[in-house]
Design a protein around this motif. Structure first.
Motif, PDB file in Angstrom:
ATOM      1  N   ALA A   1      10.650 -21.952 -50.035  1.00  6.94           N
ATOM      2  CA  ALA A   1      10.426 -21.106 -48.860  1.00  6.94           C
ATOM      3  C   ALA A   1      11.183 -19.803 -49.033  1.00  6.94           C
ATOM      4  CB  ALA A   1      10.902 -21.816 -47.592  1.00  6.94           C
ATOM      5  N   VAL A   2      10.486 -18.695 -48.840  1.00  5.50           N
ATOM      6  CA  VAL A   2      11.115 -17.368 -48.792  1.00  5.50           C
ATOM      7  C   VAL A   2      10.992 -16.881 -47.359  1.00  5.50           C
ATOM      8  CG1 VAL A   2      11.083 -14.999 -49.641  1.00  5.50           C
ATOM      9  CG2 VAL A   2      10.536 -16.883 -51.207  1.00  5.50           C
ATOM     10  N   ILE A   3      12.131 -16.636 -46.723  1.00  2.65           N
ATOM     11  CA  ILE A   3      12.152 -16.221 -45.318  1.00  2.65           C
ATOM     12  C   ILE A   3      12.383 -14.716 -45.258  1.00  2.65           C
ATOM     13  CG2 ILE A   3      13.245 -16.544 -43.075  1.00  2.65           C
ATOM     14  CD1 ILE A   3      14.202 -19.298 -44.098  1.00  2.65           C
ATOM     15  N   GLY A   4      11.379 -13.995 -44.799  1.00  3.54           N
ATOM     16  CA  GLY A   4      11.459 -12.542 -44.714  1.00  3.54           C
ATOM     17  C   GLY A   4      10.500 -11.884 -45.679  1.00  3.54           C
ATOM     18  N   GLY A   5       9.598 -11.057 -45.145  1.00  8.00           N
ATOM     19  CA  GLY A   5       8.586 -10.403 -45.968  1.00  8.00           C
ATOM     20  C   GLY A   5       8.821  -8.922 -46.149  1.00  8.00           C
TER      21      GLY A   5
ATOM     22  N   LEU B   1       5.821 -17.833 -47.927  1.00  3.54           N
ATOM     23  CA  LEU B   1       6.522 -16.639 -47.487  1.00  3.54           C
ATOM     24  C   LEU B   1       6.349 -16.496 -45.977  1.00  3.54           C
ATOM     25  CD1 LEU B   1       7.999 -13.946 -48.026  1.00  3.54           C
ATOM     26  CD2 LEU B   1       5.765 -12.932 -48.520  1.00  3.54           C
ATOM     27  N   PHE B   2       7.464 -16.450 -45.256  1.00  5.21           N
ATOM     28  CA  PHE B   2       7.444 -16.367 -43.793  1.00  5.21           C
ATOM     29  C   PHE B   2       7.888 -14.977 -43.343  1.00  5.21           C
ATOM     30  CE2 PHE B   2       7.989 -20.781 -44.926  1.00  5.21           C
ATOM     31  CZ  PHE B   2       7.129 -21.452 -44.071  1.00  5.21           C
ATOM     32  N   GLU B   3       7.044 -14.298 -42.586  1.00  6.03           N
ATOM     33  CA  GLU B   3       7.341 -12.958 -42.075  1.00  6.03           C
ATOM     34  C   GLU B   3       6.988 -12.898 -40.597  1.00  6.03           C
ATOM     35  OE1 GLU B   3       8.090  -9.335 -40.886  1.00  6.03           O
ATOM     36  OE2 GLU B   3       8.845 -10.142 -42.788  1.00  6.03           O
ATOM     37  N   LYS B   4       7.932 -12.452 -39.776  1.00  2.00           N
ATOM     38  CA  LYS B   4       7.705 -12.457 -38.323  1.00  2.00           C
ATOM     39  C   LYS B   4       6.813 -11.311 -37.859  1.00  2.00           C
ATOM     40  CE  LYS B   4      12.061 -10.063 -37.226  1.00  2.00           C
ATOM     41  NZ  LYS B   4      11.448  -8.807 -36.764  1.00  2.00           N
ATOM     42  N   SER B   5       6.633 -10.265 -38.689  1.00  4.89           N
ATOM     43  CA  SER B   5       5.787  -9.131 -38.312  1.00  4.89           C
ATOM     44  C   SER B   5       4.336  -9.377 -38.719  1.00  4.89           C
ATOM     45  CB  SER B   5       6.306  -7.843 -38.950  1.00  4.89           C
ATOM     46  OG  SER B   5       7.618  -7.559 -38.512  1.00  4.89           O
ATOM     47  N   THR B   6       3.502  -8.366 -38.448  1.00  2.70           N
ATOM     48  CA  THR B   6       2.068  -8.500 -38.725  1.00  2.70           C
ATOM     49  C   THR B   6       1.695  -8.090 -40.137  1.00  2.70           C
ATOM     50  OG1 THR B   6       1.690  -6.278 -37.841  1.00  2.70           O
ATOM     51  CG2 THR B   6       1.459  -8.123 -36.308  1.00  2.70           C
ATOM     52  N   SER B   7       2.641  -7.506 -40.892  1.00  2.00           N
ATOM     53  CA  SER B   7       2.372  -7.110 -42.274  1.00  2.00           C
ATOM     54  C   SER B   7       3.675  -7.121 -43.050  1.00  2.00           C
ATOM     55  CB  SER B   7       1.717  -5.719 -42.326  1.00  2.00           C
ATOM     56  OG  SER B   7       2.551  -4.748 -41.717  1.00  2.00           O
ATOM     57  N   LEU B   8       3.567  -7.012 -44.361  1.00  4.33           N
ATOM     58  CA  LEU B   8       4.737  -7.079 -45.224  1.00  4.33           C
ATOM     59  C   LEU B   8       5.378  -5.705 -45.399  1.00  4.33           C
ATOM     60  CD1 LEU B   8       3.395  -9.461 -48.035  1.00  4.33           C
ATOM     61  CD2 LEU B   8       4.653 -10.061 -45.962  1.00  4.33           C
ATOM     62  N   VAL B   9       6.657  -5.716 -45.786  1.00  6.75           N
ATOM     63  CA  VAL B   9       7.441  -4.511 -46.103  1.00  6.75           C
ATOM     64  C   VAL B   9       7.369  -3.516 -44.939  1.00  6.75           C
ATOM     65  CG1 VAL B   9       8.003  -2.797 -47.861  1.00  6.75           C
ATOM     66  CG2 VAL B   9       6.852  -4.907 -48.540  1.00  6.75           C
ATOM     67  N   ASN B  10       7.878  -3.952 -43.816  1.00  2.00           N
ATOM     68  CA  ASN B  10       7.857  -3.137 -42.598  1.00  2.00           C
ATOM     69  C   ASN B  10       9.272  -3.079 -42.057  1.00  2.00           C
ATOM     70  OD1 ASN B  10       7.140  -1.727 -40.339  1.00  2.00           O
ATOM     71  ND2 ASN B  10       5.997  -3.384 -39.384  1.00  2.00           N
ATOM     72  N   GLY B  11      10.151  -2.312 -42.780  1.00  2.00           N
ATOM     73  CA  GLY B  11      11.553  -2.303 -42.396  1.00  2.00           C
ATOM     74  C   GLY B  11      12.163  -0.931 -42.482  1.00  2.00           C
ATOM     75  N   PRO B  12      13.431  -0.827 -42.931  1.00  2.00           N
ATOM     76  CA  PRO B  12      14.127   0.458 -42.972  1.00  2.00           C
ATOM     77  C   PRO B  12      13.382   1.479 -43.828  1.00  2.00           C
ATOM     78  CG  PRO B  12      15.651  -1.355 -43.341  1.00  2.00           C
ATOM     79  CD  PRO B  12      14.272  -1.935 -43.393  1.00  2.00           C
TER      80      PRO B  12
ATOM     81  N   ASN C   1      -0.606 -19.263 -55.836  1.00  2.00           N
ATOM     82  CA  ASN C   1       0.678 -19.960 -55.746  1.00  2.00           C
ATOM     83  C   ASN C   1       1.483 -19.580 -54.506  1.00  2.00           C
ATOM     84  OD1 ASN C   1       0.340 -21.332 -58.187  1.00  2.00           O
ATOM     85  ND2 ASN C   1       1.159 -19.616 -59.370  1.00  2.00           N
ATOM     86  N   CYS C   2       1.023 -18.545 -53.782  1.00  2.00           N
ATOM     87  CA  CYS C   2       1.802 -18.081 -52.618  1.00  2.00           C
ATOM     88  C   CYS C   2       0.991 -18.204 -51.341  1.00  2.00           C
ATOM     89  CB  CYS C   2       2.247 -16.637 -52.814  1.00  2.00           C
ATOM     90  SG  CYS C   2       3.310 -16.036 -51.472  1.00  2.00           S
ATOM     91  N   GLN C   3       1.579 -18.822 -50.342  1.00  2.00           N
ATOM     92  CA  GLN C   3       0.996 -18.912 -49.006  1.00  2.00           C
ATOM     93  C   GLN C   3       1.774 -17.970 -48.092  1.00  2.00           C
ATOM     94  OE1 GLN C   3      -1.685 -20.806 -47.853  1.00  2.00           O
ATOM     95  NE2 GLN C   3      -1.408 -19.728 -45.918  1.00  2.00           N
ATOM     96  N   ILE C   4       1.092 -16.972 -47.530  1.00  2.00           N
ATOM     97  CA  ILE C   4       1.740 -15.997 -46.658  1.00  2.00           C
ATOM     98  C   ILE C   4       1.580 -16.425 -45.202  1.00  2.00           C
ATOM     99  CG2 ILE C   4       1.851 -13.581 -45.952  1.00  2.00           C
ATOM    100  CD1 ILE C   4       0.496 -12.852 -48.596  1.00  2.00           C
ATOM    101  N   HIS C   5       2.688 -16.465 -44.469  1.00  2.00           N
ATOM    102  CA  HIS C   5       2.672 -16.779 -43.037  1.00  2.00           C
ATOM    103  C   HIS C   5       3.136 -15.537 -42.274  1.00  2.00           C
ATOM    104  CE1 HIS C   5       2.461 -21.170 -43.943  1.00  2.00           C
ATOM    105  NE2 HIS C   5       3.239 -20.838 -44.963  1.00  2.00           N
ATOM    106  N   LEU C   6       2.199 -14.755 -41.747  1.00  2.00           N
ATOM    107  CA  LEU C   6       2.537 -13.600 -40.922  1.00  2.00           C
ATOM    108  C   LEU C   6       2.704 -14.033 -39.465  1.00  2.00           C
ATOM    109  CD1 LEU C   6       0.122 -10.924 -42.439  1.00  2.00           C
ATOM    110  CD2 LEU C   6       2.558 -11.241 -42.954  1.00  2.00           C
ATOM    111  N   ASN C   7       3.317 -13.187 -38.673  1.00  2.00           N
ATOM    112  CA  ASN C   7       3.582 -13.511 -37.259  1.00  2.00           C
ATOM    113  C   ASN C   7       4.322 -14.839 -37.131  1.00  2.00           C
ATOM    114  OD1 ASN C   7       2.077 -11.244 -36.040  1.00  2.00           O
ATOM    115  ND2 ASN C   7       0.302 -12.261 -36.949  1.00  2.00           N
TER     116      ASN C   7
END
Length: 479
Positions: free
Chosen positions: A7-11, A31-42, A200-206
């Motif tokens: 498990a990778v927590i944070g996208g 991959l678990f990401e709480k936002s609606t898309s990846l790489v949405n940070g600083p 090999n990767c399952q993406i979990h958005l929201n």
């Protein structure tokens, strides 16, 4: 292929890149990401190929940033703005331009060593052209020449700077260095497209992780995906939750000291001067009214601005530390409101105008720029207690748990290497995967597909579409 589940927590850039790295060497990743898309940070805008923006950091960190930037450029070539950076010291500053010379020479030699080790590392141009010292007389001559819409030589890149900067305010020489730009929207698009094509990767958005407990030698991870609660079992957990890394540490029962800093960069529109600019850095003392000024050009007459003062990029009370009871530093509610619900229009205009004023003291014509929309912003974690730390990677706990604590995005591959080495020790993956730099899926992506996804991300996040383009791409249609 390993049957172990990770498990990778944070996208963000860290989590997405580590998930990409591990999935492309055959590991099963969620991959678990709480936002609606990846790489949405600083805000990311600069590839720190040497770290010359930061006079205060030691040479060892600069060498690390050079190595890591070259690796990141090789992984994400379609997200790089291939233009140099001008670094200048104003007369009011206590520093001297030649103070950087020993570091520049050291980095030039390190760049040669990296090329000697692997010729594919030659991505910053010729070693002899890594940096160049430019005297006042040379700039005065360049100021008489015509600007080029698409600069092709070092002299051509310097012309707009020479023409439109108030050279009387600067000490000489100034430095032209091969530190390139980095487009956060194209970076996110490349990572997302690569992971979506990888079985090999399952993406979990929201998806927000709410539970992390260990039973026997497995981790039980609970999360909410929209309105649905679910739970899965994993053999290894990688905490890459960015400024929320401490919250995941708290769930897992681990303690780690860290800082969190809220920062912002401002998107402005400027009709420009007829030619495409280099990035411009005017050094200054961090946190003072004369803090560093950073001018980052984009297509479509857009310029991203940093001003390292407490009224522009930095914020009063924006740097916080954790307590003994929690690994998570607590930002003030006004910063969380910006992150979670957005900025007030008056805040955007006020700080954006201050950023324009800050840079226009050196580039007078820039006073006509206007604020073009909401800032690029976010909170950045810094492990430990040193707010000046710029090169950081991975730390490990017992029970198959790692945390990725990068400060600069270019550190992602060295972090992935360290995690892969640990997974090799555990028997999750064979040792021949160590240091793998193949990324066949990523490097098969079409540039136009990346551009289209980047356009989607700029639109979804409420930014001008020209931020989706590199250098001159899209200028004719979006100017």
């Amino acid at each position: 292929m390993s049957d172990k589940k990770i498990a990778v927590i944070g996208g963000g850039i860290a989590g997405a890149s580590i998930a990409l790295y591990l999935s492309e060497i055959g590991l099963k990743i969620d991959l678990f990401e709480k936002s609606t898309s990846l790489v949405n940070g600083p805000p990311i805008c600069h590839l720190h190929a040497g770290g010359n923006l930061y006079r205060e950091i030691p040479d060892e960190q600069c060498i690390t940033l050079l190595e890591e930037s070259i690796e990141a450029l090789r992984l994400y070539p379609d997200s790089i703005d291939y233009r140099p950076t001008v670094i200048a010291v104003p007369k009011h500053d206590a520093g001297q331009p030649l103070d950087l010379l020993p570091r520049l020479t050291l980095l030039q030699n390190e760049y040669q060593k990296l090329i000697d080790k692997d010729s594919n590392n030659k991505v910053l141009g010729e070693v002899s052209e890594y940096y160049r010292l430019v005297e006042l007389e040379e700039l005065q001559h360049l100021a008489t020449l015509d600007e080029q819409a698409v600069p092709k030589t070092a002299d051509q890149w310097l012309i707009p700077f020479a023409k439109h900067t108030d050279l009387s305010l600067l000490k000489f020489p100034v430095v032209l260095v091969q530190e390139f730009g980095w487009n956060v929207f194209r970076l996110g698009a490349t990572a997302a497209l690569s992971l979506e094509k990888n079985a090999n990767c399952q993406i979990h958005l929201n998806s927000k992780v709410t539970k992390l407990t260990q039973q026997s030698d497995k981790w039980q991870l609970g999360y909410t995906e929209g309105d649905v609660e679910d739970e899965h079992e994993f053999d290894y957990v990688i905490n890459a939750a960015g400024f929320k890394t401490g919250e995941i540490d708290d769930l897992a029962g681990f303690h780690r000291d860290r800082l969190v800093e809220f920062k912002a960069a401002y998107v402005t529109h400027w009709q420009g001067t007829g030619g495409f600019w280099p990035e411009v850095i005017i050094h200054g003392t961090r946190g003072t009214p004369q803090g560093m000024a950073q001018f980052t050009p984009y297509p479509g007459n857009l310029v991203q601005l940093h001003g390292m003062t407490k009224d522009i990029t930095l914020f009063k009370d924006g740097l916080v530390e954790n307590t003994n009871n929690s690994s998570q530093p607590q930002l003030d509610a006004k910063f969380l409101r910006k992150i979670d619900t957005g900025w007030l229009a008056q805040e955007i205009e006020t700080r954006g105008q201050l950023a324009i004023e800050h840079i226009s003291q050196y580039i007078p014509a820039f006073k006509d720029a206007t604020v073009a929309g909401k800032p690029l912003f976010g909170a950045q974690q810094i492990p430990g207690e040193d707010a000046n730390l710029r090169a950081a990677g991975v730390s490990f706990e017992a029970n198959n748990y790692a945390r990725c604590e990068i400060v600069k995005a270019s550190s992602v591959l060295s972090s992935a290497d360290a995690i892969t080495e640990k997974l090799c020790e555990l028997g999750f993956v064979s040792s021949d995967k160590l240091g793998a730099r193949l990324f066949p899926i990523t490097h098969s992506l079409d540039d136009q597909v990346i551009t289209e996804r980047s356009e989607l991300y700029t639109e979804q996040r409420g930014y001008p579409i020209a931020l989706a383009y590199r250098n001159m791409k899209g200028v004719d249609s979006e100017s």
